[in-house]
Motif scaffolding. Sequence first.
Motif, short mmCIF file in Angstrom:
data_model
loop_
_atom_site.label_atom_id
_atom_site.label_comp_id
_atom_site.label_asym_id
_atom_site.label_seq_id
_atom_site.Cartn_x
_atom_site.Cartn_y
_atom_site.Cartn_z
N LYS A 329 15.87 2.29 -7.65
CA LYS A 329 15.58 2.37 -6.21
C LYS A 329 15.73 3.83 -5.79
O LYS A 329 16.78 4.44 -6.02
CB LYS A 329 16.52 1.48 -5.40
CG LYS A 329 16.37 -0.01 -5.67
CD LYS A 329 17.36 -0.81 -4.83
CE LYS A 329 17.11 -2.33 -4.96
NZ LYS A 329 17.32 -2.78 -6.36
N CYS A 351 5.70 4.90 -9.14
CA CYS A 351 6.73 3.86 -9.20
C CYS A 351 6.27 2.79 -10.19
O CYS A 351 5.19 2.22 -10.02
CB CYS A 351 6.92 3.28 -7.80
SG CYS A 351 8.38 2.26 -7.60
N GLN A 356 11.53 0.37 -6.94
CA GLN A 356 11.19 0.50 -5.52
C GLN A 356 11.34 1.95 -5.09
O GLN A 356 12.30 2.62 -5.48
CB GLN A 356 12.09 -0.40 -4.66
CG GLN A 356 11.93 -1.88 -4.94
CD GLN A 356 12.97 -2.69 -4.18
OE1 GLN A 356 14.10 -2.87 -4.61
NE2 GLN A 356 12.57 -3.18 -3.02
N TRP A 358 10.88 4.59 -1.59
CA TRP A 358 10.63 4.80 -0.17
C TRP A 358 10.27 6.28 0.03
O TRP A 358 11.04 7.17 -0.38
CB TRP A 358 11.87 4.47 0.66
CG TRP A 358 12.17 3.00 0.72
CD1 TRP A 358 11.85 2.13 1.73
CD2 TRP A 358 12.92 2.23 -0.25
NE1 TRP A 358 12.33 0.86 1.44
CE2 TRP A 358 12.98 0.90 0.23
CE3 TRP A 358 13.50 2.52 -1.48
CZ2 TRP A 358 13.62 -0.12 -0.47
CZ3 TRP A 358 14.13 1.51 -2.19
CH2 TRP A 358 14.19 0.21 -1.68
N GLY A 380 5.37 -1.25 -9.51
CA GLY A 380 6.45 -1.00 -8.56
C GLY A 380 6.01 -1.15 -7.13
O GLY A 380 4.83 -1.36 -6.82
N THR A 381 6.97 -1.01 -6.22
CA THR A 381 6.72 -1.13 -4.79
C THR A 381 6.99 0.20 -4.12
O THR A 381 8.09 0.75 -4.23
CB THR A 381 7.64 -2.20 -4.17
OG1 THR A 381 7.38 -3.46 -4.79
CG2 THR A 381 7.40 -2.31 -2.66
#
Length: 405
Positions: A329, A351, A356, A358, A380-381
């Motif tokens: 993350k 990713c 994950q 951001w 991935g996100t």
Amino acid sequence: MSGLDPRSLVDPAIWSGPLFHVDSEQGDDGRSGLGGFDGDFSEAVRTIYRAFELGNATGAAYRVAIKPGLYQESSFTKNGQREPSHPVAILGWGGAVRYRTGPHSVTWADQGGTFTTSLSAVRRVFRSDETTEAGIARELTQVEDEGVCAATPNSWCDVSGTIHVNIGAVPGPSDIILLRSFHGARFLSHSHDLYLEDIHCEGGITGTLHCDATATRNIVGVRSSFRYAAPSNPNAPYDAVRIRRTKGLCAFFDCDASGGAKDGWSFHEDGNAGMEVLLENCRGTGNGAGTATSCNGFTTHDGVVAALLGGVFGYSSNGTELHCIQNTKTWCLGTTAIARDSDGTSVAFKCSNAAQMWLEKTQADASGAGTALAIEANGGTVLTRGHQSRAGGTATSNGGSISTF
């Protein structure tokens, strides 16, 4: 940006422990290393590893104050044979400490087409007088013999321990960086808190900064740089910063991991879960060399949790600038990624697997002769907020997704 005091992130016993002084020019390894007050170098030792030996003998946390200047070859850890065994801070005392796994000054002989010096076990060669677009020293291309070197500007070769270089001019004594087969800032057994400030390292056969012990501890770096990892075997490239198996916080402030033979910043749990990473205003540029593949400016693996505040990553070869893999993350705030890969695929943020990512107020600039991607989600996100892609598209595969938050 974070408002954190870096020194508060390691064992407080370090800051009240004894201070051992190091001076590469006036020091003597037969001395105690202890001054009459902090910053008194009158009893300084000469090598950094001798300060480790003296500090370890106390059986408790300690500090090492290194006088600003030049240190080279085995003077850091005695080529990996001497490491701290307790919590330790390694400090450039009032300025930058510059350590290199090779000489800082070289005398060159004119051979008519090349210039030579005698030096064994050279692994990578750079020009300190010329920088690349990535902002690091320009690497010379290794060729097979002196004839090819004489015909090839910005090249070098090793002929039985005689190093030939051709930069189209007479090299000055400090114009050429010769990195030899020495360990850099290598800490394979040290398993306690580690703090580095104003320490600048070049070279290292297993990475420039390499922390590999299974440990529960914090690692903190401030205003330091780790560049040009130079592996003994070019088919086994290593990262500029290579941290493994640490359960705890790995925090770096205003630090640089560039010119690695593989990755710049590389973080793996490798079965010791609980690694957390913070990079604030850090850089990772010009990573990847030779035939190395999957080279990244910054990468996390396993279940690492990371935050990048600001910072610039870019110009890697054969890889991605910021690549988060497996179950990691990662939050990036105000981070810039510049992808200019020469192999036909330039990716700024990627990713993969179940990771994950951001991206908040980030910038991506991906361009090249082939595929250029500002963001890629390969399983991935990726979630964005206020992200700007100056150049490059987006791509998803294997169930990956890119959306806003």
